[in-house]
Design an enzyme around this catalytic site. Structure first.
Site, short mmCIF file in Angstrom:
data_model
loop_
_atom_site.label_atom_id
_atom_site.label_comp_id
_atom_site.label_asym_id
_atom_site.label_seq_id
_atom_site.Cartn_x
_atom_site.Cartn_y
_atom_site.Cartn_z
N ASP A 73 39.64 33.92 51.32
CA ASP A 73 39.76 35.38 51.43
C ASP A 73 38.57 35.98 52.15
OD1 ASP A 73 42.17 35.24 50.15
OD2 ASP A 73 41.47 36.03 48.23
N GLY A 188 39.61 42.12 43.48
CA GLY A 188 38.33 41.48 43.74
C GLY A 188 37.24 41.90 42.77
N LEU A 191 38.09 44.27 39.88
CA LEU A 191 38.79 43.63 38.76
C LEU A 191 37.80 42.97 37.80
CD1 LEU A 191 41.44 42.67 37.40
CD2 LEU A 191 41.38 40.69 38.95
N SER A 192 36.79 42.31 38.36
CA SER A 192 35.82 41.60 37.51
C SER A 192 34.96 42.58 36.71
CB SER A 192 34.92 40.70 38.37
OG SER A 192 34.04 41.45 39.16
#
Length: 291
Positions: A73, A188, A191-192
């Site tokens: 990615d 990405g 989200l974390s």
């Protein structure tokens, strides 16, 4: 058909798939171009492929019909920054781990080229985020596909990011940093840090604090028609800002604003692609080792 292949690097075990990729393009009588970065990696790996042209400069991309990104990615994000306003459709072949963006497995390279030339695909327009400042930053590439981030630097102390939506005060985030992510970037860094997942075609940004001091502060979704501006305070005089994987240091006097870029990234998705299916597979939804 003119097609450029771009990649930052790949392992030697991927060499047979590179050779297969170029051979498949030749079979369909495509004109094959390689970026200099990809050519250097291919040469170093010992790949035996011929019949291509080295891309002389970025402007030559203007005549391309597709760009194939070979890598993870991160490589696809680099490809998006390279393509920019040319809006050339990008096909991602995954040699990395997650593959939210580069979704074609290396084992499917031959099949993917067949499907591409059979035109069994759609083009998805993905929103880009643009950063504007009173100082020149990011070498004239002030946009990204995933996110814009403000982060502390050289200190364990948190920073304060005063944030405004269309000039109206939103909040002062006491945190290690602040992320403004696109729908694509919602899978990405955001989200974390506890941010929500957003469907790629949604017209939103999500503002996500990084390790906020106040636990009642939560990520917030806003329209991508908004202009989001910031002023930063902290013990350090320098802070880090980033667009996807590109970072630079700024001082507290910098005026920073983000908004939707006027052009978009165009990603090639085959007809059997499903964002929700990708989520289930990559995030192991529904997986229970007891079953």
């Amino acid at each position: 058909m003119k097609i450029t292949i771009h990649g930052i690097g790949f392992q030697k075990e991927f060499v047979p798939y590179i050779e297969q990729l170029i051979a498949a393009l030749h079979y369909h009588q495509a004109e094959v171009f390689l970026t200099e970065a990809f050519y250097k990696t291919m040469k170093k790996s010992g790949a035996k492929a011929t019949g291509f042209t080295i891309l002389g400069n970025r402007k030559e991309l203007e005549s391309m019909e597709f760009v194939i990104s070979v890598g993870g990615d991160g490589t696809l994000l680099d490809t998006v920054s390279m393509v920019g306003a040319y809006e050339i459709p990008i096909l991602g072949i995954n040699t990395g781990r997650m593959g939210f963006l580069a979704t074609i497995a290396k084992e499917d390279v031959g099949k993917a080229i067949e499907v591409l030339f059979d035109q069994q695909y759609t083009i998805q327009d993905r929103t880009l985020i643009r950063m504007e400042s009173d100082k020149p930053l990011f070498s004239g590439v002030p946009y990204g596909l995933n996110e814009f981030t403000i982060h502390k630097r050289d200190t364990s102390s948190m920073i304060t990011v005063h944030t405004y939506i269309d000039g109206e005060y939103l909040n002062s985030y006491w945190a290690d940093g602040l992320i403004v992510a696109t729908p694509t970037g919602s899978t990405g860094y955001s989200l974390s840090c506890g941010g929500p997942l957003i469907s790629p075609m949604a017209k939103n940004f999500v503002i996500t604090p990084v390790s906020p001091h106040n636990l009642n502060v939560r990520p917030m979704i806003v329209s991508d028609e908004s202009e989001i501006s910031f002023s930063i305070e902290g013990r350090s005089k320098k802070f880090l800002i980033s667009l996807d994987s590109r970072s630079t240091a700024v001082d507290a006097s910098a005026l920073l604003t983000v908004k939707r870029e006027r052009f978009s990234a165009k990603l090639v998705k085959f007809h059997d692609y499903s964002f929700f299916d990708t989520l289930r597979k990559k995030l192991n939804w529904g997986y229970d080792m007891r079953n």
